[in-house]
Scaffold this motif. Structure first.
Motif, short mmCIF file in Angstrom:
data_model
loop_
_atom_site.label_atom_id
_atom_site.label_comp_id
_atom_site.label_asym_id
_atom_site.label_seq_id
_atom_site.Cartn_x
_atom_site.Cartn_y
_atom_site.Cartn_z
N ILE B 417 0.86 -1.19 0.00
CA ILE B 417 0.00 0.00 0.00
C ILE B 417 0.90 1.24 0.00
O ILE B 417 1.79 1.38 0.84
CB ILE B 417 -0.94 0.04 1.22
CG1 ILE B 417 -1.80 -1.23 1.25
CG2 ILE B 417 -1.84 1.26 1.19
CD1 ILE B 417 -2.68 -1.36 2.47
N LEU B 418 0.63 2.11 -0.97
CA LEU B 418 1.37 3.37 -1.08
C LEU B 418 0.41 4.50 -0.73
O LEU B 418 -0.72 4.52 -1.21
CB LEU B 418 1.87 3.56 -2.52
CG LEU B 418 2.56 2.36 -3.18
CD1 LEU B 418 2.79 2.63 -4.66
CD2 LEU B 418 3.88 2.07 -2.49
N LEU B 419 0.84 5.40 0.11
CA LEU B 419 -0.04 6.51 0.52
C LEU B 419 0.71 7.84 0.36
O LEU B 419 1.82 8.00 0.88
CB LEU B 419 -0.47 6.36 1.98
CG LEU B 419 -1.19 5.06 2.35
CD1 LEU B 419 -0.23 4.10 3.03
CD2 LEU B 419 -2.36 5.34 3.27
N ILE B 446 1.91 -7.04 4.95
CA ILE B 446 1.63 -6.01 3.93
C ILE B 446 2.69 -4.91 4.04
O ILE B 446 3.02 -4.46 5.14
CB ILE B 446 0.21 -5.44 4.11
CG1 ILE B 446 -0.80 -6.55 3.80
CG2 ILE B 446 -0.02 -4.22 3.23
CD1 ILE B 446 -2.24 -6.16 3.99
N THR B 447 3.21 -4.53 2.89
CA THR B 447 4.26 -3.51 2.86
C THR B 447 3.62 -2.13 2.73
O THR B 447 2.72 -1.95 1.90
CB THR B 447 5.19 -3.77 1.65
OG1 THR B 447 5.56 -5.15 1.68
CG2 THR B 447 6.41 -2.89 1.68
N ILE B 448 4.10 -1.19 3.53
CA ILE B 448 3.51 0.16 3.50
C ILE B 448 4.61 1.17 3.19
O ILE B 448 5.67 1.16 3.82
CB ILE B 448 2.90 0.53 4.88
CG1 ILE B 448 2.03 -0.59 5.46
CG2 ILE B 448 2.17 1.87 4.82
CD1 ILE B 448 0.66 -0.73 4.92
N LEU B 449 4.32 2.03 2.22
CA LEU B 449 5.25 3.14 1.92
C LEU B 449 4.41 4.41 1.87
O LEU B 449 3.46 4.50 1.09
CB LEU B 449 5.93 2.90 0.56
CG LEU B 449 6.80 4.03 0.00
CD1 LEU B 449 7.95 4.39 0.93
CD2 LEU B 449 7.36 3.64 -1.37
N PHE B 450 4.71 5.37 2.75
CA PHE B 450 3.92 6.61 2.73
C PHE B 450 4.80 7.85 2.79
O PHE B 450 5.88 7.83 3.38
CB PHE B 450 2.87 6.62 3.86
CG PHE B 450 3.42 6.69 5.26
CD1 PHE B 450 3.80 5.55 5.93
CD2 PHE B 450 3.53 7.91 5.92
CE1 PHE B 450 4.29 5.60 7.24
CE2 PHE B 450 4.01 7.98 7.22
CZ PHE B 450 4.39 6.82 7.89
N THR B 451 4.33 8.92 2.14
CA THR B 451 5.03 10.20 2.22
C THR B 451 4.35 11.03 3.30
O THR B 451 3.15 10.88 3.53
CB THR B 451 4.96 10.97 0.89
OG1 THR B 451 3.61 11.36 0.66
CG2 THR B 451 5.44 10.15 -0.29
#
Lengths: 295, 516
Positions: B417-419, B446-451
């Motif tokens: 999930i990209l946010l 679950i892999t999370i990448l957020f700015t």
């Protein structure tokens, strides 16, 4: 976003067309609108179109702008010319190509044959050139005039401030709107929505795309409205302006010539029309009727 | 300067009052921070002060609001606009001119001032906000901070006595926030009365003279900053908890060694001849990691996310998702493996009900069936939106809309999930709830990448923090360790976490690296 901005942005260069007063440009645009209605012959319309194209060349736009102009004009021309060529219903008409013969089973019998008519093509060409001339001249003015100057020009031409303000504000937000449309389409693609196809589901897909964009626009309009109100905005009250426009001698000359040309063509056509429908005939004006026939 | 007595206000069509028996007295020159949870009535209170309520919005208003001796109910908005100027959250939504000086001149023009006076006011206002050389600059060329300063200038040209600011930093990066805050501070030092609505109280408390906390339509705390912060730190409301000094969550290394996302030497430019937005980026993110990405606007954060969605293709280099190179795929339509939550959740919502919104993705992927229905219900429960099941998503509050948007991605069962900026405009309670839930998902692989621009949230809720500057990753490591690198943070235009500053001064370990 950058590309959209480049397409909607006004350019600033040194040629005369950039230095014209926005009122002059609006008057020229209005005059061209009158003239294209008055002219019927494709050749005359083509000359007017070439005149507009020369304006584009003189403006020296970014290449992307020429591409967009060309694309819009070609699509428009093709659509109008072909549809008129096929569906022309006036007489006389000359078949130059049989697309579906009358005696072709089922389709031929149902349609009574589909043909391409020479007169239809010429009529379509005239319509298409009218469309192309207006598009080209409209874009020429939009791309050579700052929206702020256009706003002042419209106001000085007595357009009510409220309407002129709405018009210019909508131009300001056009790139943002297009950018949001692009984002929504991307969002929906990422969520598994396929590309829009004609047929079942087309309307649903279009509604799905427009709903978030319109909702966001309404929200933005509310903020914008509050922001304007908070700065004493009232379209019905007199206001002053920081900047003034300057109408120079070349503006007077170009505006005068445009208006004169438009009036001359409209009067010629009107006089001819009165003669055609048996309301007014003056033998002294036979030379004018002769010109009107050739327009 | 501002006197509010027994103010109760109800929006048109609503039965419950948004403001309840509010009483405030603000003297001239005061700098008030007005804070409280989302929906408590802060923005509504501001609108009563500049007359938008009741003149523009309508509704039922009881009690009295007086600004500089003018009763807002009796005075028209035009007169009030010369006393109380208002700045809104998004600069893009309130600037409508294409050129800077036209925007600033708009107000004085509406007042029908003579040309020389308009010119004088424009010059003064732009000078005040530090945009004195920007008269003829196109508004779309300004940075976020410059746009918000322009919005302030456009209000200043009306020569108001009171400045009302409704979350002016919500959409700004740290650089922009710092610029705007220093402008507001200067205005206040020159005698302007300021009311600032803001969630991030610890970032602004040092400049204000008074703190007011609202909850449920009323003022629950009104005191000088030092005492107010003490009360807040004693926990008068959980949403106002100060940044943690000891309990930053740190899970340490996750077990999986499988690479979920990878960039190999990726460079990217939007147009040929334009500057590179990414410059040779190398990055590897493991399955189940939660990675936060920080940096100023334009540093390349969102561009990295868009590459992993497949919406952008690198100019050079490779993008791998679970080892599969997606950088040269002919179709740009990505798989359901990667879910992307855009910065503006409004643009993600288009269905008529929340349930339909969440079910859209699985349906589009052909995953219908009773199992899916149950899964959607579970996701709604997890995101705390079950009671909104039949509501129109676009009619919800900002925080609720974001949760629905995330739920609509979760329902597709993504492994990544990209946010993009999920913390933007959210209060602390919403941010913690949201990122806490995502952190829980990461423990399921679950892999999370957020700015984000919120460094406290990045430290609290990620396993790894990346800092970007000018298209390059300039720091990559454990959040607490990166956060200590003040030199690197400053290079990227970021401010160190507030909890570190007193710690550094006192020479104590402010952030514990012992996991919680």
């Amino acid at each position: 976003m950058f590309k959209i901005r480049a397409l909607t942005a006004t350019e600033k260069k040194g040629s005369l067309i950039y230095r014209l007063d926005p009122r002059t440009k609006l008057i020229v645009l209005f005059s061209i609108g009158m003239i294209v209605i008055g002219l019927d012959r494709p050749w005359h319309l083509l000359i007017l179109f070439i005149f507009t194209v020369m304006g584009h060349i003189l403006a020296g736009f970014d290449l992307s702008k020429y591409k967009v102009t060309l694309l819009i004009i070609l699509i428009g021309l093709w659509g109008v010319v072909m549809s008129q060529g096929i569906f022309y219903r006036e007489w006389p008409r000359t078949v130059i190509l049989t697309i579906i013969p009358r005696d072709l089973p089922i389709v031929g019998q149902l349609t009574g044959g589909v043909y391409l008519y020479r007169q239809g093509l010429l009529y379509g060409l005239a319509q298409g050139l009218r469309f192309a001339t207006m598009i080209a001249s409209g874009l020429l003015i939009a791309w050579t005039t700052e929206p702020r100057d256009l706003l002042l020009g419209l106001i000085r031409l007595r357009l009510p401030y409220g309407i002129a303000f709405m018009f210019i504000t909508s131009i300001r937000f056009l790139p943002i709107l297009i950018s949001e449309l692009t984002t929504v389409i991307e969002v929906q693609r990422l969520r598994g929505a396929g590309p829009i196809k004609l047929g079942k589901g087309t309307i649903r897909s279009v509604i799905d795309i427009l709903t978030p964009v319109l909702a966001n626009s309404v929200k933005r309009a509310a903020t914008l409205g509050a922001s304007c109100e908070s700065r004493a905005f009232n379209p019905n009250r007199p206001r002053t302006y920081l900047r003034e426009l300057h109408y120079r001698w070349w503006d007077v000359l170009i505006s005068g010539l445009s208006i004169a040309a438009a009036i001359a063509i409209v009067i010629t056509k009107m006089t001819f029309l009165l003669y055609r429908i048996d309301i007014l005939y003056l033998s002294q004006l036979r030379w004018l009727y002769a010109i009107a026939r050739e327009l | 300067m501002i006197e509010i007595k027994d103010l109760t206000y109800t929006y048109p069509g609503k039965s419950i009052a948004t403001l309840r028996n509010v009483n405030i007295d603000i003297p001239k020159g005061e700098f008030v921070l007005l804070t409280g949870p989302t929906g408590c009535g802060k923005s509504t209170l501001l609108k009563t002060i500049n007359g938008l309520i009741p003149h523009l919005i309508g509704g039922k208003m009881e009690g009295k609001v007086e600004v500089a001796g003018l009763d807002t109910r009796k005075a028209d908005v035009s007169s009030l606009s010369q006393i109380a100027g208002m700045i809104f959250q998004s600069p893009d939504d309130q600037i409508f001119s294409t050129v800077v000086q036209d925007e600033v001149a708009f107000g004085p023009e509406n007042l029908a001032l003579p040309g020389y006076m308009i010119r004088k006011r424009v010059d003064e206002a732009l000078d005040t906000v530090g945009l004195d050389n920007f008269h003829c600059r196109a508004t779309h060329m300004l940075s976020g901070g410059q746009k918000q300063r322009l919005a302030i200038a456009s209000v200043m040209s009306m020569a108001p006595k009171v400045l009302l600011l409704d979350e002016p930093f919500a959409q700004l990066d740290p650089q922009g926030t710092s610029e705007v805050l220093s402008t507001i501070r200067e205005l206040n030092e020159n005698g302007m009365t300021v009311i600032l609505v803001e969630h991030r109280i610890y970032e602004v408390a040092h400049v204000v003279s008074r703190v007011m906390v609202m909850d449920n339509g009323g003022i629950v705390l009104d005191d000088e900053p030092e005492r107010a912060l003490k009360e807040i730190s004693n926990g008068i409301k959980p949403y106002l908890n100060p940044p943690d000094h000891q309990t930053f969550l740190l899970s340490g290394e996750k077990d999986s060694e499988e690479t979920a996302l990878e960039m190999k030497g990726v460079s990217f430019q939007y147009d040929k001849g334009a500057d590179f937005v990414l410059k040779g980026v190398n990055l590897r993110i493991k399955r189940g990691e939660v990675v936060s990405l920080m940096g100023n606007n334009g540093s390349g954060k969102s561009t990295i996310l868009l590459h992993f969605t497949g919406l952008l293709r690198p100019s050079r280099g490779q993008i791998l998702v679970f080892g599969r190179d997606i950088s040269r795929l002919k179709t740009r339509r990505p798989s359901s493996t990667v879910g992307f939550v855009f910065q503006n959740p409004n643009l993600m919502l288009f269905n008529e009900t929340v349930w339909q919104e969440i079910a859209f993705g699985p349906k589009a992927l052909g995953l219908e069936g009773p199992g899916i229905d149950q899964k959607i219900d579970d996701i709604m429960t997890a995101m705390d939106i079950t009671e909104l099941r039949d509501e129109n998503p676009l009619a919800l509050s900002g925080g609720q809309r974001l949760r629905v948007a995330i739920a609509s991605i979760l329902s597709m069962g993504p492994e990544i999930i990209l946010l993009d900026e999920p913390t933007s405009g959210q209060d602390k309670s919403s941010t913690d709830g949201l990122l806490g839930h995502l952190y829980g998902l990461s423990k399921k692989g679950i892999t999370i990448l957020f700015t984000t621009h919120d460094i406290e949230a990045a430290i609290r809720w990620s396993d790894r923090l990346l800092v970007m500057n000018g298209g390059r990753i300039i720091a990559d490591g454990l959040p607490v360790e990166v956060a200590r690198e003040t030199r690197i943070l400053k290079k990227a235009g970021l401010r160190p976490p507030l909890c570190l500053e007193p710690g550094n001064i006192l020479g104590i370990e402010a952030i514990s690296s012992q996991g919680g």
